[in-house]
Design a protein around this motif. Sequence first.
Motif, PDB file in Angstrom:
ATOM      1  N   GLY A   1       0.827  -1.203   0.000  1.00  0.00           N
ATOM      2  CA  GLY A   1       0.000   0.000   0.000  1.00  0.00           C
ATOM      3  C   GLY A   1       0.856   1.246   0.000  1.00  0.00           C
ATOM      4  N   SER A   2       1.771   1.315   0.970  1.00  0.00           N
ATOM      5  CA  SER A   2       2.670   2.458   1.071  1.00  0.00           C
ATOM      6  C   SER A   2       3.996   1.961   1.630  1.00  0.00           C
ATOM      7  CB  SER A   2       2.061   3.534   1.978  1.00  0.00           C
ATOM      8  OG  SER A   2       2.789   4.744   1.866  1.00  0.00           O
TER       9      SER A   2
ATOM     10  N   ASN B   1      -1.963   9.590   1.237  1.00  0.00           N
ATOM     11  CA  ASN B   1      -3.157   9.191   1.975  1.00  0.00           C
ATOM     12  C   ASN B   1      -2.888   8.025   2.915  1.00  0.00           C
ATOM     13  OD1 ASN B   1      -6.112   8.470   2.481  1.00  0.00           O
ATOM     14  ND2 ASN B   1      -6.234  10.260   1.161  1.00  0.00           N
TER      15      ASN B   1
ATOM     16  N   LEU C   1      -5.429   2.985   2.937  1.00  0.00           N
ATOM     17  CA  LEU C   1      -4.614   2.125   2.085  1.00  0.00           C
ATOM     18  C   LEU C   1      -5.215   0.720   2.028  1.00  0.00           C
ATOM     19  CD1 LEU C   1      -1.189   3.282   3.540  1.00  0.00           C
ATOM     20  CD2 LEU C   1      -1.989   3.720   1.209  1.00  0.00           C
TER      21      LEU C   1
ATOM     22  N   ALA D   1      -5.251  -3.122  -5.465  1.00  0.00           N
ATOM     23  CA  ALA D   1      -5.906  -1.864  -5.097  1.00  0.00           C
ATOM     24  C   ALA D   1      -4.886  -0.821  -4.656  1.00  0.00           C
ATOM     25  CB  ALA D   1      -6.919  -2.114  -3.983  1.00  0.00           C
ATOM     26  N   SER D   2      -5.306   0.442  -4.685  1.00  0.00           N
ATOM     27  CA  SER D   2      -4.446   1.565  -4.337  1.00  0.00           C
ATOM     28  C   SER D   2      -5.036   2.310  -3.150  1.00  0.00           C
ATOM     29  CB  SER D   2      -4.357   2.534  -5.516  1.00  0.00           C
ATOM     30  OG  SER D   2      -4.015   1.860  -6.698  1.00  0.00           O
ATOM     31  N   GLY D   3      -4.236   3.173  -2.561  1.00  0.00           N
ATOM     32  CA  GLY D   3      -4.737   4.054  -1.524  1.00  0.00           C
ATOM     33  C   GLY D   3      -5.770   5.028  -2.077  1.00  0.00           C
ATOM     34  N   LEU D   4      -6.517   5.642  -1.163  1.00  0.00           N
ATOM     35  CA  LEU D   4      -7.512   6.640  -1.560  1.00  0.00           C
ATOM     36  C   LEU D   4      -6.805   7.804  -2.253  1.00  0.00           C
ATOM     37  CD1 LEU D   4     -10.626   7.116  -1.129  1.00  0.00           C
ATOM     38  CD2 LEU D   4      -9.972   8.650   0.740  1.00  0.00           C
ATOM     39  N   SER D   5      -7.450   8.345  -3.278  1.00  0.00           N
ATOM     40  CA  SER D   5      -6.834   9.457  -4.004  1.00  0.00           C
ATOM     41  C   SER D   5      -7.898  10.371  -4.573  1.00  0.00           C
ATOM     42  CB  SER D   5      -5.950   8.931  -5.135  1.00  0.00           C
ATOM     43  OG  SER D   5      -6.729   8.634  -6.278  1.00  0.00           O
TER      44      SER D   5
ATOM     45  N   MET E   1      -3.905  -1.689 -12.888  1.00  0.00           N
ATOM     46  CA  MET E   1      -2.691  -1.240 -12.197  1.00  0.00           C
ATOM     47  C   MET E   1      -3.067  -0.788 -10.784  1.00  0.00           C
ATOM     48  SD  MET E   1      -0.815   0.952 -15.222  1.00  0.00           S
ATOM     49  CE  MET E   1       0.841   0.665 -14.618  1.00  0.00           C
ATOM     50  N   LYS E   2      -2.074  -0.623  -9.966  1.00  0.00           N
ATOM     51  CA  LYS E   2      -2.277  -0.055  -8.641  1.00  0.00           C
ATOM     52  C   LYS E   2      -1.075   0.781  -8.281  1.00  0.00           C
ATOM     53  CE  LYS E   2      -0.087  -4.064  -7.887  1.00  0.00           C
ATOM     54  NZ  LYS E   2       0.873  -3.819  -6.868  1.00  0.00           N
ATOM     55  N   ARG E   3      -1.292   1.660  -7.317  1.00  0.00           N
ATOM     56  CA  ARG E   3      -0.331   2.699  -6.967  1.00  0.00           C
ATOM     57  C   ARG E   3       0.215   2.416  -5.575  1.00  0.00           C
ATOM     58  NH1 ARG E   3      -3.179   6.199  -4.971  1.00  0.00           N
ATOM     59  NH2 ARG E   3      -4.756   6.217  -6.528  1.00  0.00           N
ATOM     60  N   THR E   4       1.534   2.456  -5.422  1.00  0.00           N
ATOM     61  CA  THR E   4       2.158   2.358  -4.101  1.00  0.00           C
ATOM     62  C   THR E   4       2.759   3.717  -3.775  1.00  0.00           C
ATOM     63  OG1 THR E   4       2.686   0.011  -4.396  1.00  0.00           O
ATOM     64  CG2 THR E   4       3.950   1.217  -2.751  1.00  0.00           C
ATOM     65  N   SER E   5       2.274   4.356  -2.715  1.00  0.00           N
ATOM     66  CA  SER E   5       2.870   5.638  -2.324  1.00  0.00           C
ATOM     67  C   SER E   5       4.125   5.362  -1.510  1.00  0.00           C
ATOM     68  CB  SER E   5       1.876   6.467  -1.513  1.00  0.00           C
ATOM     69  OG  SER E   5       1.427   5.733  -0.397  1.00  0.00           O
ATOM     70  N   PHE E   6       5.019   6.337  -1.453  1.00  0.00           N
ATOM     71  CA  PHE E   6       6.210   6.131  -0.619  1.00  0.00           C
ATOM     72  C   PHE E   6       6.688   7.446  -0.010  1.00  0.00           C
ATOM     73  CE2 PHE E   6       9.276   7.727  -3.714  1.00  0.00           C
ATOM     74  CZ  PHE E   6       8.679   7.454  -4.935  1.00  0.00           C
ATOM     75  N   ILE E   7       7.385   7.293   1.098  1.00  0.00           N
ATOM     76  CA  ILE E   7       7.865   8.419   1.896  1.00  0.00           C
ATOM     77  C   ILE E   7       9.277   8.091   2.354  1.00  0.00           C
ATOM     78  CG2 ILE E   7       7.447   9.834   3.964  1.00  0.00           C
ATOM     79  CD1 ILE E   7       4.535   8.714   3.934  1.00  0.00           C
TER      80      ILE E   7
END
Lengths: 431, 431
Positions: A349-350, A369, A372, A381-385, B390-396
């Motif tokens: 997720g992140s 976000n 997740l 699936a992706s996080g909320l956007s 597709m799906k999105r992975t956020s990162f920090i």
Amino acid sequence: MKRLYSTDAGFEQQFTRMVNDRRESDESVAQDVQEILREVRRDGDNTLRNLTMRFDKHALTDDPSSWRIGKDQCAAAYNDLASEAKTALNLAADRIRAYHEGQLPQDRDYRDDANVRLGARWSPVEAAGLYVPGGRAAYPSSLLMNAIPAKVAGVDRLVVATPTPKGEINALVLAAAHLCEIDEIWRIGGAQAIAALAYGTDSIDPVDVITGPGNAWVAEAKRQLYGVVGIDMVAGPSEILVISDNQSDPDWVAADLLSQAEHDPTSQSILITDDAEFAEMVEDAVDVLCAQLETRGVARKSWDDYGALVVVEDLVREAPALANRLAAEHVELMVADPDTMFADIRHAGSVFLGRHTPEAVGDYVAGPNHVLPTGRRARFASGLSVLDFMKRTSFIEMDEAGLREIGPAAATLAEIEGLPAHAASVKVRLK
Amino acid sequence: MKRLYSTDAGFEQQFTRMVNDRRESDESVAQDVQEILREVRRDGDNTLRNLTMRFDKHALTDDPSSWRIGKDQCAAAYNDLASEAKTALNLAADRIRAYHEGQLPQDRDYRDDANVRLGARWSPVEAAGLYVPGGRAAYPSSLLMNAIPAKVAGVDRLVVATPTPKGEINALVLAAAHLCEIDEIWRIGGAQAIAALAYGTDSIDPVDVITGPGNAWVAEAKRQLYGVVGIDMVAGPSEILVISDNQSDPDWVAADLLSQAEHDPTSQSILITDDAEFAEMVEDAVDVLCAQLETRGVARKSWDDYGALVVVEDLVREAPALANRLAAEHVELMVADPDTMFADIRHAGSVFLGRHTPEAVGDYVAGPNHVLPTGRRARFASGLSVLDFMKRTSFIEMDEAGLREIGPAAATLAEIEGLPAHAASVKVRLK
């Protein structure tokens, strides 16, 4: 708490069991929810009155303030915040807004070689409903994370539904609602609130999208109403996977593991490391910190029931593959070269890179976000956007020449599919 | 067929009824489907054998070819295509691919003022399952529209499930499967096929996303499995809204209206115009063309039951607002200045600008996807796209300085939310 060693004969079986263990309530709430949705659809406000009295002991009366919380009340709650809290909430809102503004999609509008004009135009939904639970999980940060993407998307009308058990209202949530410029706050909860937002009632206009966390009834109501409205992903208990070499401070790792464990008794915290001694140091640190927490009851139960220490031989080679199988909501890479490892991680997720990025900064202030995918759903699936509050309209424009160039192929395909009116609609224009 | 005049006293009520009329089967298939999902989950291949014999009269035996259609068979079907069909199918595939390649999302990776690194990385799902119905709706174009976005997204494994009633196989679908480089084709259908794709069986590996049209059982199975896998939007009967002034050729409008009507008896075709005489000419043209169609049975029933002619006074002023309330799957703007009118249309699946853009070109060869939101869902949903696969992975990523700058605010918020381990995970790093 489980200990898994990748050199053990039973490792593959144990790990697979952990991957497949969904930790989600199998409660058969579907039937109850179906009945509630039917009642709200049929009898709107009246059903809301009955169920809110039954479940929340709160009377929805002729006094409008029993139904809605006013904007003045939210403004007052915001003004009453301690200055440190106010500053923190504003920092969070500003950073969340900045990150989500970068998600706004680009429209397309171009002509191709056949002089056919093609494109896609994004537009916001008109109204979004944000569910905010009562009780333990009534988090102002959650309201920020749901409302700000909707606001950035350009949604016209933002509606919050939140139960006020025995009339009790969470001042922090109201303060966050003020900061997010929420248009309406309705004092309803549970499946009946989701139904009211989706179908509308005499008092409440329907919305187009419903997001936000909730208990099993809320989640099931959203699932059943998917298609009547848009919803965010079905959410399960929170998870963290920490991948760490033995150079991290065990106290840091322990705090991160417990920061998920304290959410819910069914949350899951997993450490993957390549040093069995380090794993033991983390375990000791968890015990020490946990005993000091006000949330120790929840955190301890989660850690005991679902926590895991996984020891592998080669972290760089083995950990990413295991991480991809877990497809965890949060993945921390507390290793010397987090970028290289991140390149091998496909399902998460992140991801939190390096030793100075605790997951909690992502929960509140980093910007991305915190809603997740859980329960291995990061596989798809992706996080909320911002995109969850928008939709895309494609468009096509052609002139006679363009139709002459590509239209006959459409007619051919229509004919072999047995759809003669489709073919006729092209041919009649080319006569 | 209904006639509505915006100057009539009852117009608002009649139009509202049309907007709210969902035309979707209320069949109570949910229970049946639930039972089938449970059986497939428990007894996998064996359940597939039983149900495929019961519903499709097809025996899944020890012979692998009774389960799967081989790639050689698809290649042969493709080679056997008439050359005109082959050319048309290739033109369609090339144009669909080109349009969808433009949908590939951009990754983000940047540092903000606090030297915090933030970003988002998109990746394809590993496996996608595409459902292809048997019988009337087994369209090769549908396979192209589902498979090509998945392929463009970079999905590793593309799996088709399609029923072969009494063993019968649709050669056009196989040819399209060859063109789309489908990896596996399983001869199963209905809710049991969706369950097999979602859960996996001994024979069939599970997938991450399931798309594609189907009957009420298929749609309900997807709905119930939403969250176990990703799915495309719940689909209802097709719709077209033609907005035309009296300068269009009534035969063209009639063909376009019938091109949706011939899909299904519950399809809906609506004309909005500002000229009652023109509406009558279109009505006559519909009658003439319909009588000539091989699909006249279906088309006539759809037109009689759900067709509508809406006459307004001022097309530019009134039509867009009505269109937004209908939020139709397909909207044609056969007017002098389609761009100006398009600017006022917010809710539509796909828009066809000008008099030379029949909706059928969008079904086959224009490029944009023909899987579009129906049943007023364009208010919140979009057509199928590369993003669905597709799906999105956020990162920090932050260093000590960054954590020192924004971490304390996270700790403050964690404390007011009653989550001390969250706060500790920041504080322990700033000691």
